[in-house]
Enzyme design. Sequence first.
Site, PDB file in Angstrom:
ATOM      1  N   TRP A   1       0.802  -1.062   0.000  1.00 17.19           N
ATOM      2  CA  TRP A   1      -0.179   0.020   0.078  1.00 17.19           C
ATOM      3  C   TRP A   1       0.859   1.236   0.177  1.00 17.19           C
ATOM      4  O   TRP A   1       0.277   2.202   0.202  1.00 17.19           O
ATOM      5  CB  TRP A   1      -1.032  -0.008   1.442  1.00 17.19           C
ATOM      6  CG  TRP A   1      -1.944  -0.962   1.349  1.00 17.19           C
ATOM      7  CD1 TRP A   1      -3.030  -0.919   0.675  1.00 17.19           C
ATOM      8  CD2 TRP A   1      -1.587  -2.360   1.936  1.00 17.19           C
ATOM      9  NE1 TRP A   1      -3.735  -2.383   0.994  1.00 17.19           N
ATOM     10  CE2 TRP A   1      -2.847  -2.988   1.683  1.00 17.19           C
ATOM     11  CE3 TRP A   1      -0.691  -2.994   2.639  1.00 17.19           C
ATOM     12  CZ2 TRP A   1      -3.047  -4.486   2.173  1.00 17.19           C
ATOM     13  CZ3 TRP A   1      -0.858  -4.296   3.097  1.00 17.19           C
ATOM     14  CH2 TRP A   1      -1.861  -5.026   2.811  1.00 17.19           C
ATOM     15  N   ASP A   2       1.927   1.338   0.021  1.00 16.51           N
ATOM     16  CA  ASP A   2       3.074   2.314   0.134  1.00 16.51           C
ATOM     17  C   ASP A   2       2.646   2.929   1.520  1.00 16.51           C
ATOM     18  O   ASP A   2       2.879   4.250   1.626  1.00 16.51           O
ATOM     19  CB  ASP A   2       2.964   3.261  -1.145  1.00 16.51           C
ATOM     20  CG  ASP A   2       4.184   4.029  -1.170  1.00 16.51           C
ATOM     21  OD1 ASP A   2       4.977   3.949  -0.496  1.00 16.51           O
ATOM     22  OD2 ASP A   2       3.797   5.193  -1.594  1.00 16.51           O
ATOM     23  N   TYR A   3       2.537   2.156   2.592  1.00 14.07           N
ATOM     24  CA  TYR A   3       2.325   2.953   3.630  1.00 14.07           C
ATOM     25  C   TYR A   3       3.782   2.967   4.492  1.00 14.07           C
ATOM     26  O   TYR A   3       3.769   2.555   5.521  1.00 14.07           O
ATOM     27  CB  TYR A   3       1.655   2.062   4.673  1.00 14.07           C
ATOM     28  CG  TYR A   3       0.201   1.969   4.531  1.00 14.07           C
ATOM     29  CD1 TYR A   3      -0.535   2.977   3.959  1.00 14.07           C
ATOM     30  CD2 TYR A   3      -0.809   0.750   4.578  1.00 14.07           C
ATOM     31  CE1 TYR A   3      -1.890   3.089   3.707  1.00 14.07           C
ATOM     32  CE2 TYR A   3      -2.275   0.923   4.477  1.00 14.07           C
ATOM     33  CZ  TYR A   3      -2.730   1.874   3.903  1.00 14.07           C
ATOM     34  OH  TYR A   3      -4.256   1.842   3.828  1.00 14.07           O
TER      35      TYR A   3
END
Lengths: 119, 635
Positions: free
Chosen positions: B315-317
């Site tokens: 999620w590109d967290y």
Amino acid sequence: MQDRRSLNGARLIAAAAAIGFIICLIDYFTPHGTIAHQWGTLLVLVSTALMLGAACWIAFGSMPRGLLVLFEVLIILDILGTAVCAYFLEAPILLVFMAVALVGWIWHLAGNSQRISAS
Amino acid sequence: MLKATFLGLAAAIAFGAVGASAQNQIWDTFNGDLMAQKYSSASQITPQNVKNLKIAWQIHTGDHSAKQFGVPAETYSEATPIFVNNTVYIGTPFYRIFALQPDTGKVKWIFDPHEARKALTQPGMKSRGVAYWQSANPQPGKPCQKIVYIGSMTARLYAVDADSGKACTGFAQNGVLDIDQWNTAKNTWPMSILQPPTVYKNTLIIGWAGKDWALGKRAPAGNVFGVDARTGQLKWTFNVLPPEAVKTSGTANVWASMSVDPKTGIVYLPVSSPSPNFWGGNRKEKLPYATSITALDSQTGKVIWSRQLVHHDIWDYDTNSAPVLVDIRKGGKTIPALVQSTKQGFLFVLNRMTGAPIYPITEKPVPRSDIPGEADSPTQPFVYTPQPVVPEKWNGVSWISDLASGGQCTRMFKTLRYDGRFTPPSLQGSLEYPPTIGGVEWGGGAVDPAQGIYVVNNSYTAQIYQLLSRKDYEAKTKGKSQEETQDYFPQSGTSYGVYVHNFFNWLGMPCWAPPYGSLSAYDLKTGKLLWKKPFGEVQWWGFYMPKSWGSVTIGAPIITKTGLIFIGASMDSRVRAVDLKTGKVLWKANVDAPSVAIPATYTYKGKQYVVFSAGGNPLLTPKISDQVVAFALPS
């Protein structure tokens, strides 16, 4: 006397619209102003210009009664619309001048209705 | 009468003496101090007099661009001004350093590295400013006993004498350290030094930024470096990825600021997600440090503890801000704690010596990916105390945006996959709430250490992640201009490209219901939410939308001893002072563009100043500036 009151009302609208137009112009071109170069500012620039034109026509020109009534309706819509825009643009000075224009419109209409009822 | 005059004279002398001897309160790092508390004991500006704040000085650096003046990229002004050595230092998006007189803003000197004005690894040119070091035993008459550092997008770190603005030639190669010499994939991109290094004693701890959404295999590994502050010599390297993963992945870098416990010398790294960001079928190795908070010995680079905040992140967290270090008094004990804000909206409160949770972390089952080859995690860590800044489910479609677009928002939503938090990217398109743009952005939160109150701003945003087979990706992007494909990311070397875009209708209105941003205060002793208020305002065509909507925010708050929060962050180009007790806005002022940098406050010659860098961020609005403005009470 009744005509003079009526015309003074229209003149007041024209004056308020002219000042509103100048305020909008300044707001539109103020570098880094909160409403500079915004469509909303452009909208009120146009609406105050139209208000100025219509009020001047009533104040200094002559027109048939039907057209006069149409202009009166358009002007009040313009005043209210511009005031709502000024509120959401957070432009309090413009809002004040729309209140002045509203006073002018009521003044104009009160004088006008007396003139019409007297004729 | 004579007595009154005498008393007045005595008082004047006494006050004069106090004024002359008053210690300046400094703001010497990106986050105010090493512990990233963003707290100042300055007490001249109070909730009672803050309404009287006026501009004390302002400057325009000239370093801004909205793709104009021959500069092909936009600028992001994200630098915190720092105040130390009786000077305000600020870095610009053109990587220049301005040294300013703290009470007038008069320029003392300017350092210009003549860096390329190209956006090599980011959507635009950006800098988060400068770092400062000074020798514990300064040698009189010798230069570079105090050094200011600034990094660049081309992976160069410049060391400059803090008094003269001249390059420190004894540092690396004539005052320039080329970080790219340690790049594990040199043919990809330079390891951009956009975040100033963290300085502890004589060590610079350096992370870097890249474009981990672009590449899959063989992106540079996200190594972190410990470097001698005087010579630029490498002391240690922390390898974030295991050797076997460097062939299949990359990044998991530290692009945000870090914090240090000055008592223990432990440095805390917010480690970002591995590449490629949105598909992990290529990287099935265990990557325990990716999307984590990791504690290192600042002098050796050895790992003390690490806690992963997202497993197999797709999620590109990124962990994206320095954790705030604070001692919490709880149950009669003082616990050395840290608070880590996150993009996914959780606030992790951990024991900073061990990494153990102070408030429970629960592993919960999450929606599973239906993409062939994906190796997503069946569970993810959840935190419910403190209350997450973003709720579990989104607020639904905005009826205004839906109406204005003839029902487009609802029609789009019906085509998307949405199973709540951690909905994985999909071929049909997944609604992400919160997405990679937050949650909480890189500014993180602030804390009043005396009261144990933590304050943080956040955004409520929705984005769509759609994976595209390589064939579909090529079909959609081939022959198109950069403008047309700016939301498409190749994830080269993998089976899927990705289309990441905001959930907007054709009029550019957000399809998700407000609010869009808020400011919250938490009691760290209990984990309870004290207050949460919509923050900032949104403008459409110049019209201010209702205050209850708030604004998407980038930047962070700072807190002063008198119970004031100062913050820019909002889209409306305003800066504000907020009451720490109630969340009520006590003062606001217009600035030239959104102030997305963390503000700074300091006292100089007995007067308190609050400085904002108001340069804007094209992700929020197109309004860009180069303004640095200081506010103070009238004399």
